[in-house]
Design a protein around this motif. Sequence first.
Motif, PDB file in Angstrom:
ATOM      1  N   GLN A 128       0.822  -1.213   0.000  1.00  0.00           N
ATOM      2  CA  GLN A 128       0.000   0.000   0.000  1.00  0.00           C
ATOM      3  C   GLN A 128       0.851   1.256   0.000  1.00  0.00           C
ATOM      4  O   GLN A 128       0.578   2.206  -0.749  1.00  0.00           O
ATOM      5  CB  GLN A 128      -0.927   0.020   1.215  1.00  0.00           C
ATOM      6  CG  GLN A 128      -1.763   1.294   1.280  1.00  0.00           C
ATOM      7  CD  GLN A 128      -2.730   1.333   2.450  1.00  0.00           C
ATOM      8  OE1 GLN A 128      -3.005   2.394   3.009  1.00  0.00           O
ATOM      9  NE2 GLN A 128      -3.276   0.184   2.823  1.00  0.00           N
ATOM     10  N   MET A 150       0.653  -6.951  -5.104  1.00  0.00           N
ATOM     11  CA  MET A 150      -0.183  -7.096  -3.918  1.00  0.00           C
ATOM     12  C   MET A 150      -1.207  -8.215  -4.111  1.00  0.00           C
ATOM     13  O   MET A 150      -1.468  -9.010  -3.198  1.00  0.00           O
ATOM     14  CB  MET A 150      -0.909  -5.783  -3.619  1.00  0.00           C
ATOM     15  CG  MET A 150      -1.825  -5.832  -2.406  1.00  0.00           C
ATOM     16  SD  MET A 150      -2.937  -4.429  -2.350  1.00  0.00           S
ATOM     17  CE  MET A 150      -4.050  -4.793  -3.706  1.00  0.00           C
ATOM     18  N   SER A 169      -5.846  -1.447   1.243  1.00  0.00           N
ATOM     19  CA  SER A 169      -4.914  -1.778   0.162  1.00  0.00           C
ATOM     20  C   SER A 169      -5.677  -2.177  -1.098  1.00  0.00           C
ATOM     21  O   SER A 169      -5.321  -1.790  -2.215  1.00  0.00           O
ATOM     22  CB  SER A 169      -3.973  -2.905   0.602  1.00  0.00           C
ATOM     23  OG  SER A 169      -3.085  -2.456   1.616  1.00  0.00           O
TER      24      SER A 169
END
Length: 518
Positions: A128, A150, A169
């Motif tokens: 993030q 991610m 995120s």
Amino acid sequence: MKAVLTFLRSRRYLAVIGFSLLQGCSLQQHQLNDLAQTLDNGNASQVLTEVAQRDYPERDLAQYKLTLGLLRAVNGDFAGGINELQAAKTEINQLQALSISENIGAITVNETLRSYTSTASERMLLQQLLILSYLMEDDLDGARVEVLQMQELAKSLPDSGLSGLVASSYYLGGLVYELGDETDNAMISYRQAYQVMQTTKVSIPRVLQDSLLLASRQLGLRSEHDKYVNEFGHDVTALDSNKSQLVLVYWGGVVSAKQQRYLSIYEPSLGYNISLALPYYAQDYVKPTPWRFTVLGKTAETEIFDDVNVLARADLDAESAAIYAAALARVIIKQTALHEVQKKDEGGLATLLLNITTMISEMADVRSWNMLPASIQVQRFTLDAGTYYLLQPSLTQGLSVTDIAPITPVLAAPESVAPALVNATVSITDEIADNATESDNGLSLPLSNVAIADAALANEQLAAAADTLGSESVAMTNIGNVPTPVTADIESLLLKPGKTVLLFYSSAAKKAYRPLSP
């Protein structure tokens, strides 16, 4: 077991013990924890200076890089933060397979001899912060790469529990796709954020509701859209192409630090109680609350996406069984070795020394990315296209976005003579304070943008300052060191039709940042 016992009876064991103690593993971590808690005062710049000057063991490289990267980012050095965070990610990836020597040290001495590899939630928050940093650098492609990484990382999260479930995120991933006009991918990310919040039983923020409603409408997902309308109790209309979007991401507070406690248990194989050193988080902590700021003169609030303290505790819960098993095995091995030495130690000195080092060396691993925020919050607005102005927080007001260019009279000290003021009533904006240099005696004010006249003009400067602040506002003992009124610079925000601008605010620096382009 024989190899471990041989290691424990060897001089190398005592050397490892001595090395561990000399490094002051536990003490160093407690010092970092103390530094982290001071971030609540908004002194991220001072903490960065402190951390950058510290030595660290090689096994703590990932933790050090994570900390340094975060501090650089919240101080506005996003390029420097990216370098540190990428180095941390590389180190973490390389340490997924631990070495034999590290395992032996951890099994026989304490867990702090392992290299720090971070937790599931920390790795998601690392992604993030990289996404935010690339967006602040106007590098949408770089941010998109981090979103993809991610999503790959999310596949390795624990199957149960809350560890690694970072809703913000996923929401930022959706925003990145949205900025790149990839509505289908944005919808996937917004769904993931929604699913995380359903799992964590957190109320779905209005910001996420609207993103789901809008994306499902744009993609023609009628049944899914109707489902959200029924669940959320409202609908949204298509965005006006002449309007602009302003998104604020808020990192507030400081996450709790791990602590150490001892648990006494009876061990049947030894026939007596033993004491285990285990990490834990305190049950009580300050729960996050929405953060207030001002937009066009009206008070607004952010919406809470993640309570990072909950995530930290979930990470520890996910690892607790393995931590307990390792601590138990380690103490049994130490006690077995102690008995072996005791049988052959006629004088008792070796037994005494080994017993002392065994007790002293038993420490819990309380390392963590302890400078993360306590909460992550988001708010989003639709505004008319045009030029706006970002006013940083001060002692008297919070962050403000206005469409009126403000002129704020402030006082700056002359370059030539050190100021010596008593009972001086002055107003120094955060813009000036943030550009000031740190010193042992506090802030040394930056140069005025008005040329400083020589001492012959001191009386004129005093009159100008008095006119600005009022005749009863200035009381000084040294009229030769008169502050000069200057106008603070205000950051402009250019909101273009149909475009979205991101703001990132960290309470650790008490400052909001916008992308490089206005």
